[in-house]
Scaffold this active site. Structure first.
Site, mmCIF file in Angstrom:
data_model
loop_
_atom_site.group_PDB
_atom_site.id
_atom_site.type_symbol
_atom_site.label_atom_id
_atom_site.label_comp_id
_atom_site.label_asym_id
_atom_site.label_seq_id
_atom_site.Cartn_x
_atom_site.Cartn_y
_atom_site.Cartn_z
ATOM 1 N N SER A 196 4.498 -7.444 -1.858
ATOM 2 C CA SER A 196 4.268 -7.483 -0.414
ATOM 3 C C SER A 196 4.784 -8.791 0.164
ATOM 4 O O SER A 196 4.608 -9.861 -0.433
ATOM 5 C CB SER A 196 2.773 -7.346 -0.115
ATOM 6 O OG SER A 196 2.510 -7.418 1.262
ATOM 7 N N ALA A 197 5.407 -8.723 1.343
ATOM 8 C CA ALA A 197 5.997 -9.912 1.958
ATOM 9 C C ALA A 197 4.944 -10.905 2.432
ATOM 10 O O ALA A 197 5.106 -12.120 2.254
ATOM 11 C CB ALA A 197 6.888 -9.500 3.131
ATOM 12 N N HIS A 198 3.877 -10.429 3.050
ATOM 13 C CA HIS A 198 2.966 -11.374 3.705
ATOM 14 C C HIS A 198 2.128 -12.180 2.720
ATOM 15 O O HIS A 198 1.492 -13.159 3.095
ATOM 16 C CB HIS A 198 2.080 -10.657 4.735
ATOM 17 C CG HIS A 198 0.954 -9.861 4.162
ATOM 18 N ND1 HIS A 198 -0.326 -10.335 4.088
ATOM 19 C CD2 HIS A 198 0.916 -8.607 3.666
ATOM 20 C CE1 HIS A 198 -1.121 -9.408 3.573
ATOM 21 N NE2 HIS A 198 -0.386 -8.350 3.300
ATOM 22 N N THR A 202 0.830 -1.201 0.000
ATOM 23 C CA THR A 202 0.000 0.000 0.000
ATOM 24 C C THR A 202 0.867 1.254 0.000
ATOM 25 O O THR A 202 0.599 2.210 -0.750
ATOM 26 C CB THR A 202 -0.935 0.003 1.226
ATOM 27 O OG1 THR A 202 -1.859 -1.094 1.123
ATOM 28 C CG2 THR A 202 -1.717 1.300 1.322
ATOM 29 N N GLN A 220 -0.287 -10.101 -5.950
ATOM 30 C CA GLN A 220 -0.892 -11.436 -5.889
ATOM 31 C C GLN A 220 -0.185 -12.454 -6.770
ATOM 32 O O GLN A 220 -0.280 -13.656 -6.538
ATOM 33 C CB GLN A 220 -2.371 -11.364 -6.279
ATOM 34 C CG GLN A 220 -3.274 -10.771 -5.212
ATOM 35 C CD GLN A 220 -3.390 -11.640 -3.982
ATOM 36 O OE1 GLN A 220 -3.136 -12.838 -4.005
ATOM 37 N NE2 GLN A 220 -3.797 -11.040 -2.873
ATOM 38 N N THR A 276 14.733 4.566 9.375
ATOM 39 C CA THR A 276 15.564 3.404 9.677
ATOM 40 C C THR A 276 14.881 2.128 9.207
ATOM 41 O O THR A 276 13.696 1.902 9.486
ATOM 42 C CB THR A 276 15.834 3.317 11.196
ATOM 43 O OG1 THR A 276 16.494 4.508 11.610
ATOM 44 C CG2 THR A 276 16.693 2.112 11.527
ATOM 45 N N CYS A 333 -8.601 -6.291 2.783
ATOM 46 C CA CYS A 333 -7.864 -5.078 3.155
ATOM 47 C C CYS A 333 -8.778 -3.893 3.401
ATOM 48 O O CYS A 333 -8.465 -2.756 3.061
ATOM 49 C CB CYS A 333 -6.845 -4.749 2.078
ATOM 50 S SG CYS A 333 -5.618 -6.050 1.852
#
Length: 347
Positions: free
Chosen positions: A163-165, A71, A143, A201, A290
């Site tokens: 996206s990682a998840h 996002t 996706q 960071t 989402c």
């Protein structure tokens, strides 16, 4: 009660490889921007993960800009640019677009001009895979990565979102893939991290998990795991077609992700189906997950030409590498039985 998780498009459970990488990263206490040994150790983890993610998506390491999510990557790539797109895009992307492209009955975006555009690689609700046009500005590849081969260097777009998840990494970490030479001002300014594209960071622990998940996802794709998933999905859909021929499978005539089924059973609200299946031990969804838990009529299905009743009567079943044939058999049995009860009450 035995639980079966069939909502992999919402999030994939954390892979053991990602968990191990994150635990190891917790013991690296330096700031990646520091020049001492501790800082260099942290920086090394970030750069290792950058290379792992780059290999998984067919990009160069210097093209990977870590963000807090896909996002955020969408906002960085799209905010204020007025790009064109279609209503089948994810909310995180569509909110930045001029939504003037139509889609056909299978959900394929109809681009008949040379406007600068953003087009998704695959739809989260239906699994429909797009043919990407030449000269594309932005592609939401979230996706597709890990489920189908993805090579940014062959996609012909300037930027892509990941996206990682969605691939078994941690939540709260994503990336923008940015082609070399593309000028893109930072939205977050400060210390100049991420090659000056995204200050702050770095989330070293999340980035390490992302890298490990990307490496595992690539190996999984190469070893044919998703071919097995496709076979399970296709067998499940054949069972549904045979037992309930009036049920519509959205996007059935198009190329789709190997794990996604969007079932439309008119008159049976999607949110009701989700709750009833949850009580039976199955986690599914009624569309994109989402929207802060909101269940609403699918904008994607409406764009594809389905009526309000159909769009409000859809569920998404999305499988993963750990899904078994027994789970799909039990889910089909439970869903069809519950459907018959609903039809009997409605008669």
């Amino acid at each position: 009660m035995m639980r079966s998780y069939l909502d992999f498009n919402a999030t994939m459970p954390l892979r053991p490889e990602a968990r191990a990488a994150m635990i190891a990263a917790m013991d690296v206490g330096g700031n990646p921007s520091s020049v001492h040994a501790e800082g260099r150790a942290a920086k090394a983890l970030v750069e290792k993960a950058r290379a792992q993610v780059a290999r998984a998506v067919g990009a160069d390491g210097a093209e990977i800009v870590f963000t807090s999510s896909a996002t955020e990557a969408a906002a960085l790539a799209l905010h204020g640019r007025g790009l064109h797109g279609a209503e089948v895009e994810h909310d995180a992307v569509f909110s930045h677009l001029v939504g003037d492209y139509a889609v056909d009955a299978q959900g394929i975006v109809q681009i008949a001009d040379q406007k600068v555009a953003s087009v998704q690689l695959a739809n989260s609700e239906t699994g429909v895979i797009q043919t990407l046009p030449e000269g594309l500005a932005v592609c939401d590849a979230t996706q597709g990565v890990g489920k189908i081969p993805v090579a940014f260097n062959w996609m012909g777009c300037d930027m892509a979102l990941i996206s990682a998840h969605k691939i078994g990494g941690p939540k709260g970490i994503g990336a923008l893939i940015l082609k070399r030479g593309i000028d893109l001002p930072a939205m977050l300014t400060g210390g100049g991290q991420e090659m000056g594209r995204r200050a702050g960071t770095e989330n070293v622990i999340g980035i390490a998990g992302f890298g490990a998940a990307a490496e595992a996802a690539l190996a999984e794709l190469e070893d044919g795991t998703w071919d097995r998933v496709r076979a399970l999905r296709d067998g499940f859909e054949q069972r549904i077609r045979s037992a309930a021929p009036d049920v519509v499978i959205a996007g059935d005539g198009a190329a789709r992700l190997p794990n996604t089924s969007c079932l439309i059973s008119p008159g049976w609200k999607g949110e009701t189906q989700v709750m009833q299946m949850d009580l039976k031990g199955f986690a599914i969804s009624a569309g994109s997950a989402c929207s802060s838990g909101k269940v609403k009529e699918s904008r994607v299905l409406r764009a594809m030409g389905y009526g309000a009743d159909q769009a409000g009567s859809a569920i998404r079943v999305s499988l993963g590498p750990t899904t078994t044939e027994d789970e799909m058999t039990r889910f089909a049995d439970a869903w069809l039985a519950q459907r018959e009860k609903h039809r009997a009450r409605a008669a």
